[in-house]
Design a protein around this motif. Structure first.
Motif, PDB file in Angstrom:
ATOM      1  N   SER A  38       0.832  -1.205   0.000  1.00 54.51           N
ATOM      2  CA  SER A  38       0.000   0.000   0.000  1.00 54.51           C
ATOM      3  C   SER A  38       0.865   1.253   0.000  1.00 54.51           C
ATOM      4  O   SER A  38       0.546   2.233  -0.685  1.00 54.51           O
ATOM      5  CB  SER A  38      -0.925   0.009   1.213  1.00 54.51           C
ATOM      6  N   GLY A  39       1.966   1.220   0.742  1.00 57.00           N
ATOM      7  CA  GLY A  39       2.865   2.364   0.783  1.00 57.00           C
ATOM      8  C   GLY A  39       3.460   2.676  -0.577  1.00 57.00           C
ATOM      9  O   GLY A  39       3.576   3.847  -0.965  1.00 57.00           O
ATOM     10  N   LEU A  40       3.833   1.648  -1.319  1.00 60.75           N
ATOM     11  CA  LEU A  40       4.382   1.855  -2.653  1.00 60.75           C
ATOM     12  C   LEU A  40       3.346   2.495  -3.581  1.00 60.75           C
ATOM     13  O   LEU A  40       3.668   3.419  -4.340  1.00 60.75           O
ATOM     14  CB  LEU A  40       4.863   0.522  -3.234  1.00 60.75           C
ATOM     15  N   VAL A  41       2.107   2.029  -3.528  1.00 60.84           N
ATOM     16  CA  VAL A  41       1.062   2.595  -4.376  1.00 60.84           C
ATOM     17  C   VAL A  41       0.764   4.038  -3.969  1.00 60.84           C
ATOM     18  O   VAL A  41       0.604   4.923  -4.825  1.00 60.84           O
ATOM     19  CB  VAL A  41      -0.207   1.734  -4.321  1.00 60.84           C
ATOM     20  N   VAL A  42       0.712   4.303  -2.671  1.00 62.38           N
ATOM     21  CA  VAL A  42       0.487   5.669  -2.186  1.00 62.38           C
ATOM     22  C   VAL A  42       1.610   6.592  -2.653  1.00 62.38           C
ATOM     23  O   VAL A  42       1.367   7.728  -3.087  1.00 62.38           O
ATOM     24  CB  VAL A  42       0.363   5.685  -0.651  1.00 62.38           C
ATOM     25  N   ALA A  43       2.852   6.126  -2.578  1.00 55.72           N
ATOM     26  CA  ALA A  43       3.983   6.937  -3.021  1.00 55.72           C
ATOM     27  C   ALA A  43       3.882   7.251  -4.507  1.00 55.72           C
ATOM     28  O   ALA A  43       4.137   8.381  -4.938  1.00 55.72           O
ATOM     29  CB  ALA A  43       5.293   6.216  -2.712  1.00 55.72           C
ATOM     30  N   LEU A  44       3.509   6.272  -5.313  1.00 54.47           N
ATOM     31  CA  LEU A  44       3.350   6.499  -6.745  1.00 54.47           C
ATOM     32  C   LEU A  44       2.260   7.531  -7.027  1.00 54.47           C
ATOM     33  O   LEU A  44       2.424   8.424  -7.868  1.00 54.47           O
ATOM     34  CB  LEU A  44       3.021   5.188  -7.453  1.00 54.47           C
ATOM     35  N   LEU A  45       1.132   7.428  -6.329  1.00 57.97           N
ATOM     36  CA  LEU A  45       0.028   8.360  -6.537  1.00 57.97           C
ATOM     37  C   LEU A  45       0.373   9.766  -6.068  1.00 57.97           C
ATOM     38  O   LEU A  45      -0.105  10.754  -6.623  1.00 57.97           O
ATOM     39  CB  LEU A  45      -1.218   7.870  -5.799  1.00 57.97           C
ATOM     40  N   SER A  46       1.216   9.857  -5.050  1.00 51.36           N
ATOM     41  CA  SER A  46       1.563  11.154  -4.459  1.00 51.36           C
ATOM     42  C   SER A  46       2.798  11.773  -5.101  1.00 51.36           C
ATOM     43  O   SER A  46       3.189  12.887  -4.738  1.00 51.36           O
ATOM     44  CB  SER A  46       1.805  11.002  -2.945  1.00 51.36           C
ATOM     45  N   GLY A  47       3.440  11.064  -6.015  1.00 55.33           N
ATOM     46  CA  GLY A  47       4.638  11.589  -6.660  1.00 55.33           C
ATOM     47  C   GLY A  47       5.835  11.624  -5.740  1.00 55.33           C
ATOM     48  O   GLY A  47       6.726  12.462  -5.905  1.00 55.33           O
ATOM     49  N   GLY A  48       5.875  10.723  -4.750  1.00 53.32           N
ATOM     50  CA  GLY A  48       6.980  10.698  -3.795  1.00 53.32           C
ATOM     51  C   GLY A  48       7.808   9.448  -3.927  1.00 53.32           C
ATOM     52  O   GLY A  48       7.677   8.669  -4.872  1.00 53.32           O
ATOM     53  N   HIS A  49       8.687   9.241  -2.940  1.00 53.40           N
ATOM     54  CA  HIS A  49       9.605   8.104  -2.925  1.00 53.40           C
ATOM     55  C   HIS A  49       9.444   7.357  -1.605  1.00 53.40           C
ATOM     56  O   HIS A  49       8.903   7.897  -0.633  1.00 53.40           O
ATOM     57  CB  HIS A  49      11.046   8.588  -3.108  1.00 53.40           C
ATOM     58  N   ALA A 219      -0.904   5.420 -17.549  1.00 55.01           N
ATOM     59  CA  ALA A 219      -2.201   6.084 -17.726  1.00 55.01           C
ATOM     60  C   ALA A 219      -3.036   5.998 -16.455  1.00 55.01           C
ATOM     61  O   ALA A 219      -3.657   6.984 -16.027  1.00 55.01           O
ATOM     62  CB  ALA A 219      -2.952   5.463 -18.900  1.00 55.01           C
ATOM     63  N   GLU A 220      -3.062   4.820 -15.843  1.00 55.28           N
ATOM     64  CA  GLU A 220      -3.823   4.644 -14.604  1.00 55.28           C
ATOM     65  C   GLU A 220      -3.220   5.473 -13.467  1.00 55.28           C
ATOM     66  O   GLU A 220      -3.953   6.065 -12.663  1.00 55.28           O
ATOM     67  CB  GLU A 220      -3.874   3.171 -14.208  1.00 55.28           C
ATOM     68  N   LEU A 221      -1.900   5.514 -13.408  1.00 54.12           N
ATOM     69  CA  LEU A 221      -1.240   6.309 -12.365  1.00 54.12           C
ATOM     70  C   LEU A 221      -1.523   7.796 -12.554  1.00 54.12           C
ATOM     71  O   LEU A 221      -1.766   8.516 -11.584  1.00 54.12           O
ATOM     72  CB  LEU A 221       0.263   6.051 -12.373  1.00 54.12           C
ATOM     73  N   ALA A 222      -1.489   8.266 -13.798  1.00 55.34           N
ATOM     74  CA  ALA A 222      -1.768   9.676 -14.060  1.00 55.34           C
ATOM     75  C   ALA A 222      -3.207  10.021 -13.707  1.00 55.34           C
ATOM     76  O   ALA A 222      -3.485  11.065 -13.093  1.00 55.34           O
ATOM     77  CB  ALA A 222      -1.483  10.003 -15.526  1.00 55.34           C
ATOM     78  N   ALA A 223      -4.137   9.140 -14.070  1.00 48.36           N
ATOM     79  CA  ALA A 223      -5.541   9.375 -13.735  1.00 48.36           C
ATOM     80  C   ALA A 223      -5.751   9.346 -12.233  1.00 48.36           C
ATOM     81  O   ALA A 223      -6.498  10.160 -11.677  1.00 48.36           O
ATOM     82  CB  ALA A 223      -6.424   8.330 -14.422  1.00 48.36           C
ATOM     83  N   GLY A 224      -5.089   8.402 -11.559  1.00 51.40           N
ATOM     84  CA  GLY A 224      -5.210   8.317 -10.109  1.00 51.40           C
ATOM     85  C   GLY A 224      -4.624   9.526  -9.420  1.00 51.40           C
ATOM     86  O   GLY A 224      -5.224  10.078  -8.476  1.00 51.40           O
ATOM     87  N   ARG A 229      -5.552  14.650  -6.387  1.00 54.24           N
ATOM     88  CA  ARG A 229      -5.459  16.111  -6.213  1.00 54.24           C
ATOM     89  C   ARG A 229      -6.841  16.755  -6.056  1.00 54.24           C
ATOM     90  O   ARG A 229      -6.934  17.887  -5.560  1.00 54.24           O
ATOM     91  CB  ARG A 229      -4.719  16.733  -7.398  1.00 54.24           C
ATOM     92  N   ARG A 230      -7.873  16.033  -6.463  1.00 58.22           N
ATOM     93  CA  ARG A 230      -9.235  16.571  -6.318  1.00 58.22           C
ATOM     94  C   ARG A 230      -9.899  16.141  -5.013  1.00 58.22           C
ATOM     95  O   ARG A 230     -11.026  16.571  -4.716  1.00 58.22           O
ATOM     96  CB  ARG A 230     -10.106  16.123  -7.502  1.00 58.22           C
ATOM     97  N   VAL A 231      -9.249  15.306  -4.237  1.00 56.58           N
ATOM     98  CA  VAL A 231      -9.805  14.874  -2.953  1.00 56.58           C
ATOM     99  C   VAL A 231      -9.912  16.078  -2.019  1.00 56.58           C
ATOM    100  O   VAL A 231      -8.946  16.822  -1.830  1.00 56.58           O
ATOM    101  CB  VAL A 231      -8.925  13.771  -2.327  1.00 56.58           C
TER     102      VAL A 231
END
Length: 327
Positions: A38-49, A219-224, A229-231
């Motif tokens: 979950s942390g890896l997916v959250v990092a990808l969605l948040s643009g972090g490491h 594409a899925e990561l960009a959409a996510g 950002r709209r949350v």
């Protein structure tokens, strides 16, 4: 299982389902460790490491490799060693005899998902070579800046119990990691499952044979990320995050509390978690769920507290219990 979207702009729901499916794919190779996935997916969605910490043999490297296999992204692995030079990571200028000129040869950092294996085994000079890449999403060599591809994630691993021949990451670089997740030893049931898989022929070097396949991509990561950002974040939640950060600065056991950048990071990870949970607004439980992984590596204990056996996790637990939760 959800297939990767075939459209250039998948819907928010399609992107969420595809990224949730990533967890299932990783589970085909890695038993347990849901928090790290979950942390890896959250990092990808948040643009972090993300920094993954754990003793040898808890599947840190396998986890990142499995994530890469479940995502249709370019991936590079760098084994950090004491003799690794900065140019071995970022790239360097070399002479091209065919063109009779010097050209830039990109290093392994020019990828979407960089696995920085055992990052604390390389000297600070090479560790710091990643700083610009992690923060600015570019590499500057010989006065010229070269942009990195998007998305870009550094997933670094380190061993917390072996200190000989290692170089602990300085606070400035630790702060560049959005999350730090500790991967514990598995519970008995999970360890039995690991051995059972190996007894049935599981080969960690052959993830395709294990059935791990791409179920999401850029594409899925960009959409996510756009959906995250709209949350919506209410003023009460913003105040709650600020109060948590400020409480760490006055905690008697800490000599270094959470900075405003750390509070911003907690807000970002909470929004990503809320979206993955199917909501378009952040709740206090979202903040609590990501508080330890987002803040623990951004605080420092006082020496006397360390001698008394106090841990940062215990201090953060006290802070979370003491700060009033908005209603």
């Amino acid at each position: 299982m959800t297939e990767p979207s075939t459209t250039a702009h998948p819907s928010t729901g399609t992107a969420r389902e595809a990224l949730r499916a990533v967890t299932d794919e990783v589970g085909k190779a890695v038993v347990g460790q849901q928090q790290a996935v979950s942390g890896l997916v959250v990092a990808l969605l948040s643009g972090g490491h993300i920094l993954l910490e754990g003793v040898p043999g808890v599947a840190k490297t396998l986890l990142v490799r499995s994530l890469a296999a479940a995502l249709d992204l370019r991936t590079t692995r760098v084994q950090f060693t004491p003799d690794l030079m900065p140019g071995d990571v970022t790239g360097s200028v070399v002479y091209d005899s065919g063109r009779s000129d010097f050209t830039f040869r990109p290093g392994p950092v020019f990828t979407n998902l960089l696995l920085a294996d055992e990052i604390n085994r390389t000297p600070p000079k090479t560790q710091s070579a990643l700083l610009e890449a992690m923060e600015e999403r570019q590499v500057t060599v010989d006065g010229t800046s070269h942009p990195l591809p998007a998305p870009f994630l550094v997933a670094a691993t380190q061993n917390p119990v072996e200190y000989e021949g290692t170089y602990p990451l300085p606070e400035a670089q630790l702060d560049r990691f959005l999350l730090k997740v500790t991967m514990p030893l598995p519970v008995r049931e999970d360890e039995v499952e690991v051995l059972d898989r190996h007894a049935r022929g599981f080969d960690p070097r052959d993830l395709a044979a294990a059935g791990v396949r791409p179920v999401a991509g850029a594409a899925e990561l960009a959409a996510g990320a756009a959906a995250v950002r709209r949350v919506q974040v209410s003023p009460e939640i913003i105040g709650y995050v600020v109060d948590l950060a400020r409480a760490t600065r006055t905690a008697p056991s800490l000599q270094l509390g959470v900075s405003p950048r750390g509070a911003t990071a907690l807000l970002a990870t909470s929004r990503a978690w809320a979206w993955l949970s199917g909501r378009d607004f952040v709740t206090p439980d979202d903040v609590k769920a990501l508080a330890h992984a987002t803040l623990a590596h951004r605080v420092a204990l006082r020496p006397e507290a360390e001698l008394e056996g106090v841990t940062t996790e215990a201090v953060l637990a006290t802070v979370l219990a003491s700060v009033p939760v908005p209603r």
